[in-house]
Design a protein around this motif. Structure first.
Motif, PDB file in Angstrom:
ATOM      1  N   ALA A  95       0.650 -12.912 -48.164  1.00  0.00           N
ATOM      2  CA  ALA A  95       0.904 -11.744 -49.009  1.00  0.00           C
ATOM      3  C   ALA A  95       1.608 -10.648 -48.225  1.00  0.00           C
ATOM      4  CB  ALA A  95      -0.411 -11.218 -49.577  1.00  0.00           C
ATOM      5  N   SER A  99       5.328  -9.213 -49.260  1.00  0.00           N
ATOM      6  CA  SER A  99       5.407  -7.807 -49.643  1.00  0.00           C
ATOM      7  C   SER A  99       6.254  -6.981 -48.689  1.00  0.00           C
ATOM      8  CB  SER A  99       3.991  -7.219 -49.724  1.00  0.00           C
ATOM      9  OG  SER A  99       3.211  -7.927 -50.666  1.00  0.00           O
ATOM     10  N   LYS A 162       2.329   1.301 -51.805  1.00  0.00           N
ATOM     11  CA  LYS A 162       2.519   0.147 -52.687  1.00  0.00           C
ATOM     12  C   LYS A 162       2.255  -1.151 -51.935  1.00  0.00           C
ATOM     13  CE  LYS A 162       5.875  -2.066 -55.774  1.00  0.00           C
ATOM     14  NZ  LYS A 162       7.250  -2.012 -56.332  1.00  0.00           N
ATOM     15  N   PHE A 163       2.708  -1.225 -50.690  1.00  0.00           N
ATOM     16  CA  PHE A 163       2.482  -2.421 -49.873  1.00  0.00           C
ATOM     17  C   PHE A 163       0.988  -2.696 -49.716  1.00  0.00           C
ATOM     18  CE2 PHE A 163       1.281  -3.890 -45.616  1.00  0.00           C
ATOM     19  CZ  PHE A 163       1.891  -5.131 -45.567  1.00  0.00           C
ATOM     20  N   THR A 166      -0.721  -3.739 -52.939  1.00  0.00           N
ATOM     21  CA  THR A 166      -0.365  -5.101 -53.341  1.00  0.00           C
ATOM     22  C   THR A 166      -1.113  -6.139 -52.514  1.00  0.00           C
ATOM     23  OG1 THR A 166       1.844  -4.397 -54.044  1.00  0.00           O
ATOM     24  CG2 THR A 166       1.540  -6.733 -53.575  1.00  0.00           C
ATOM     25  N   GLY A 169      -5.310  -4.773 -52.684  1.00  0.00           N
ATOM     26  CA  GLY A 169      -5.924  -4.380 -53.941  1.00  0.00           C
ATOM     27  C   GLY A 169      -6.502  -2.980 -53.974  1.00  0.00           C
TER      28      GLY A 169
END
Length: 263
Positions: A95, A99, A162-163, A166, A169
């Protein structure tokens, strides 16, 4: 902050994204142990050696942080690094890459203690990812000598918030104040870390980086002790809504903040 709290029971799993450990990699491990033993009252015992010599710091017999020996490359950064919990370090590492982040080390096994990776966000700030099995991270908080907060210093918060949301959570809560770019990251409604956008005040020689706050009984006395032990004061003690705060560096240059609980 003044009441000791067990941050996890012997079999308690950490919530994904929860800061669960802080670790420092240095060139002179023995000298660094002496500095923090005097400053915070820590004792040390050996930890996993997958990345070289490594010790765990203990306060009253309970683990609070880790320290390791860097290879002899003087260009490698010396900095406190927070580790964020995960239930699946391999999936979290994927992830991170998807991202816009980078995975620099791992995922690798840390003996029987768990599995880890070391990554950086899109702004270049380094953090760890920890999937605990036998070792679940810091086991005591709320007393002097323990980590109480982790904060990312970065150019601006929007993209990096935002990173982290994402990948881990987090819920994001901007702090509304004139001229302040600050976002608090929450898990289950509880604040767990902060992102502070400082624009051009970001040190050009360091770039974006995480900073750990350690609780102390007396911030001003701690600064005098830091200097006596060979460290430096980077920002003198000042009052804040969260207590009396100062920023310092240890003898090898690792920066951290200290905070005196206002109560």
């Amino acid at each position: 902050m003044t009441e000791a709290r067990e941050s996890a029971g012997p079999n308690a799993q950490r919530a994904p994204g929860e800061p669960c450990w802080v670790s420092l990699m240095v060139h002179e491990l023995a000298a660094t142990e002496e500095f923090y033993a005097e400053l915070f009252g820590w004792e040390f015992r050996p930890g996993p050696q997958q990345l070289g010599p490594y010790v765990r710091a203990l306060l009253d017999g309970r683990e609070v942080a880790g320290m390791g020996q860097l290879p002899p490359d003087p260009r490698l950064p010396i900095a406190w690094t927070p580790y964020l919990a995960t239930n699946d370090v391999d999936r979290t590492a994927d992830a991170v890459r998807l991202s816009g982040g980078t995975v620099a080390v791992g995922p690798i096994d840390a003996a029987e203690a768990g599995r880890l990776a070391i990554a950086s966000d899109p702004s270049g700030a380094v953090f760890g990812i920890w999937q605990g099995t036998a070792h679940l991270g810091t086991t005591i908080t709320g007393v002097p000598g323990t980590p109480v907060w982790n904060e990312l210093l970065t150019y601006e918060t929007e993209s990096v918030a935002k990173f982290y949301a994402t990948v881990f959570g987090y819920e994001r809560e901007p702090v509304v104040a004139a001229g302040l770019d600050y976002v608090t990251l929450h898990l289950g409604g509880r604040p767990v870390a902060g992102l502070h956008g400082v624009g051009h005040a970001l040190p050009p020689d360091r770039g974006s980086h995480w900073q750990t706050y350690f609780e102390v009984t007396d911030a001003d006395a701690t600064l005098r002790q830091v200097v006596d032990l060979g460290g430096r004061v980077l920002r003198p003690a000042h009052d804040s809504p969260h207590g009396r705060v100062a920023r310092v560096a240890d003898p090898e240059g690792a920066e951290f903040s200290v905070v005196q609980d206002p109560s």
